[in-house]
Write a protein that holds these residues in place. Structure first.
Motif, PDB file in Angstrom:
ATOM      1  N   GLU A 303       8.089   1.253  54.182  1.00 46.29           N
ATOM      2  CA  GLU A 303       9.544   1.081  54.322  1.00 46.29           C
ATOM      3  C   GLU A 303      10.043  -0.010  53.390  1.00 46.29           C
ATOM      4  N   GLU A 304       9.330  -1.135  53.358  1.00 44.42           N
ATOM      5  CA  GLU A 304       9.724  -2.239  52.477  1.00 44.42           C
ATOM      6  C   GLU A 304       9.594  -1.835  51.015  1.00 44.42           C
ATOM      7  N   TYR A 305       8.547  -1.104  50.718  1.00 42.71           N
ATOM      8  CA  TYR A 305       8.339  -0.631  49.345  1.00 42.71           C
ATOM      9  C   TYR A 305       9.482   0.292  48.924  1.00 42.71           C
ATOM     10  N   ALA A 306       9.812   1.268  49.780  1.00 40.71           N
ATOM     11  CA  ALA A 306      10.856   2.230  49.437  1.00 40.71           C
ATOM     12  C   ALA A 306      12.195   1.532  49.214  1.00 40.71           C
ATOM     13  N   ARG A 307      12.494   0.547  50.049  1.00 42.08           N
ATOM     14  CA  ARG A 307      13.760  -0.183  49.901  1.00 42.08           C
ATOM     15  C   ARG A 307      13.826  -0.877  48.536  1.00 42.08           C
ATOM     16  N   GLN A 308      12.715  -1.517  48.131  1.00 41.66           N
ATOM     17  CA  GLN A 308      12.699  -2.221  46.850  1.00 41.66           C
ATOM     18  C   GLN A 308      12.678  -1.235  45.680  1.00 41.66           C
ATOM     19  N   TRP A 309      11.928  -0.151  45.826  1.00 41.36           N
ATOM     20  CA  TRP A 309      11.880   0.875  44.774  1.00 41.36           C
ATOM     21  C   TRP A 309      13.276   1.445  44.521  1.00 41.36           C
ATOM     22  N   ASN A 310      13.981   1.747  45.593  1.00 40.69           N
ATOM     23  CA  ASN A 310      15.325   2.322  45.453  1.00 40.69           C
ATOM     24  C   ASN A 310      16.278   1.342  44.792  1.00 40.69           C
ATOM     25  N   GLU A 311      16.127   0.064  45.137  1.00 39.96           N
ATOM     26  CA  GLU A 311      16.973  -0.958  44.513  1.00 39.96           C
ATOM     27  C   GLU A 311      16.718  -1.034  43.016  1.00 39.96           C
ATOM     28  N   ALA A 312      15.443  -0.871  42.616  1.00 34.19           N
ATOM     29  CA  ALA A 312      15.090  -0.977  41.201  1.00 34.19           C
ATOM     30  C   ALA A 312      15.429   0.276  40.408  1.00 34.19           C
ATOM     31  N   THR A 313      15.376   1.442  41.059  1.00 37.85           N
ATOM     32  CA  THR A 313      15.515   2.706  40.336  1.00 37.85           C
ATOM     33  C   THR A 313      16.811   3.451  40.606  1.00 37.85           C
ATOM     34  N   GLY A 314      17.508   3.109  41.686  1.00 34.03           N
ATOM     35  CA  GLY A 314      18.696   3.858  42.058  1.00 34.03           C
ATOM     36  C   GLY A 314      18.383   5.146  42.785  1.00 34.03           C
ATOM     37  N   GLU A 315      17.118   5.352  43.142  1.00 29.45           N
ATOM     38  CA  GLU A 315      16.720   6.561  43.872  1.00 29.45           C
ATOM     39  C   GLU A 315      16.899   6.342  45.376  1.00 29.45           C
ATOM     40  N   SER A 316      16.528   7.338  46.148  1.00 25.40           N
ATOM     41  CA  SER A 316      16.745   7.249  47.599  1.00 25.40           C
ATOM     42  C   SER A 316      15.502   7.697  48.358  1.00 25.40           C
ATOM     43  N   ASP A 317      14.358   7.191  47.972  1.00 26.73           N
ATOM     44  CA  ASP A 317      13.114   7.539  48.648  1.00 26.73           C
ATOM     45  C   ASP A 317      13.092   6.949  50.054  1.00 26.73           C
ATOM     46  N   THR A 318      12.385   7.611  50.938  1.00 28.87           N
ATOM     47  CA  THR A 318      12.227   7.120  52.302  1.00 28.87           C
ATOM     48  C   THR A 318      10.851   6.495  52.474  1.00 28.87           C
ATOM     49  N   GLY A 319      10.726   5.660  53.486  1.00 27.17           N
ATOM     50  CA  GLY A 319       9.427   5.092  53.804  1.00 27.17           C
ATOM     51  C   GLY A 319       8.421   6.173  54.149  1.00 27.17           C
ATOM     52  N   GLU A 320       8.879   7.251  54.781  1.00 22.98           N
ATOM     53  CA  GLU A 320       7.983   8.347  55.147  1.00 22.98           C
ATOM     54  C   GLU A 320       7.425   9.026  53.897  1.00 22.98           C
ATOM     55  N   GLN A 321       8.269   9.210  52.874  1.00 25.82           N
ATOM     56  CA  GLN A 321       7.798   9.797  51.620  1.00 25.82           C
ATOM     57  C   GLN A 321       6.705   8.928  50.998  1.00 25.82           C
ATOM     58  N   VAL A 322       6.964   7.626  50.953  1.00 26.35           N
ATOM     59  CA  VAL A 322       5.980   6.710  50.367  1.00 26.35           C
ATOM     60  C   VAL A 322       4.695   6.718  51.191  1.00 26.35           C
ATOM     61  N   PHE A 323       4.832   6.773  52.515  1.00 30.49           N
ATOM     62  CA  PHE A 323       3.653   6.804  53.381  1.00 30.49           C
ATOM     63  C   PHE A 323       2.821   8.052  53.130  1.00 30.49           C
TER      64      PHE A 323
END
Length: 382
Positions: A303-323
């Motif tokens: 969840e923390e990763y997805a939040r930071q990834w989205n901030e850096a890329t403008g994407e909208s990944d979910t924590g579940e996707q990353v998991f």
């Protein structure tokens, strides 16, 4: 940009760098205060590094004076890596590219600043980095949700980082690692060495990792897994925990970018989860005496990763996707370590019982995870 500067130093063949040499290197990049320092007053602390010369260099604090240049820096002179890196040499960064990655990551505010990249008169490359008042990450540290979150954010920033380095297709890595694992499959020499060390590796050596890796990557492609600048060597010694972080500052810093190239981001994330179970340089056991990551902790990390990834890329990944990606990346990271350790055994005739037990632990984790994810039911493997 990390430009290469020539320094007036030749690396001694029969001993360490002298204080004068080290002062000359640092003074090349800090030309006001460091040249005035008496080299005999420098405090130089050498640190263990695989194939590299690493040391912390500290000068005395000026009496009654303010200072504009750092009192303490980290000096690294690159040695020659051999063994397992040979199969990846077309992928790993050269020393200039590695320095550029350090520079780029430093600009993010999460990495150590790169003060200078240099080449000695005899051709060796090295760096002067910001000194980090920090210690190595320990397996128990990631049971602290704040540290765990900072590790997740650091990886997301690194993976999404914009770099001048050319991106190469990730299939080049999988061609290389599966080619190596195919070479070691059923190799009698490895079985013999292990038995001489008192540990059987027969089941591991006879296991078909190659076809299983293909199934893992097929599954990652089917769920739209994302790529990024992966570190690959994500053992906990390559994460530093700051002793006295400033308010609001990340508690962790990622280091050691000698294996950075494009891969599924899941490789590093799953690899981080896997590495909690190992302490590769412990003299008593390479298997950590602690519990593995729980699913709850993994999901928090993602969840923390997805939040930071989205901030850096403008994407909208979910924590579940990353998991979901990380569960598969866990398997890929294990095969990286297994490949490299088998390569070291083959080239160095190594049969250290601690390494052999570590290998069997990796194998057990791979087989268990592969079955848990239902990949075994996709077809027959030997």
């Amino acid at each position: 940009m990390a430009t290469c500067t020539s320094v007036p130093v030749t690396i001694p063949k029969d001993g360490p760098l002298t204080n004068v040499m080290i002062k000359d290197i640092v003074s090349t990049f800090f030309a006001n205060e460091w040249p005035k320092v008496d080299s005999e007053t420098l405090v130089i602390t050498h640190q263990t590094g695989y194939a590299n010369t690493n040391c912390v260099v500290e000068r005395p604090k000026p009496k009654g004076e303010t200072h504009s240049e750092p009192l303490k820096v980290f000096l690294k002179i690159n040695g020659v890596l051999d063994g397992e890196i040979e199969v990846f040499e077309h992928l790993v960064p050269n020393k200039h590219e590695e320095a550029q990655l350090c520079y780029d990551y430093g600009l993010s505010g999460l990495g150590a600043k790169l003060y200078g990249f240099f080449q000695t008169q005899d051709g060796a490359f090295g760096r002067i980095d910001e000194y980090l008042d920090a210690r190595n990450l320990e397996p128990e540290d990631v049971e602290d949700e704040n540290i765990r979150a900072d590790v997740a954010k650091a990886h997301a920033v690194f993976h999404a980082m914009v770099s001048q380095r050319k991106k190469k297709p990730i299939q080049l890595y999988y061609d290389a690692v599966t080619g190596g694992l195919a070479k070691y499959h059923k190799m009698d020499k490895l079985k013999r060495l292990a038995n001489e060390g008192g540990v059987s590796l027969d089941d591991l050596v006879d296991y078909d990792f190659v076809s299983r890796i293909q199934r893992v990557t097929d599954r990652l492609e089917s769920i739209g897994a994302k790529n990024g600048w992966c570190i690959h060597d994500v053992q906990f010694m390559n994460v530093m925990v700051k002793n006295n972080p400033k308010q609001g500052e990340s508690k962790v810093v990622l280091i050691d970018f000698e294996f950075v190239f494009q891969n599924y981001r899941a490789f590093d994330i799953g690899g981080h989860f896997m590495q909690k179970m190992f302490k590769w340089f412990d003299k008593d056991s390479q298997i950590a005496n602690c519990r593995p990551y729980t699913d709850e902790e993994k999901r928090h990390f993602c969840e923390e990763y997805a939040r930071q990834w989205n901030e850096a890329t403008g994407e909208s990944d979910t924590g579940e996707q990353v998991f979901m990606e990380s569960e598969l990346g866990f398997l890929l990271a294990i095969t990286f370590d297994i490949h490299n350790m088998l390569c070291f055994m083959d080239q160095g005739d190594d049969n250290d019982p601690l390494s052999l037990l570590g290998l069997n632990k990796l194998f057990k984790e791979f087989a268990s995870q592969y079955e848990k994810l239902g990949l075994e039911s996709l077809g027959h493997c030997t």
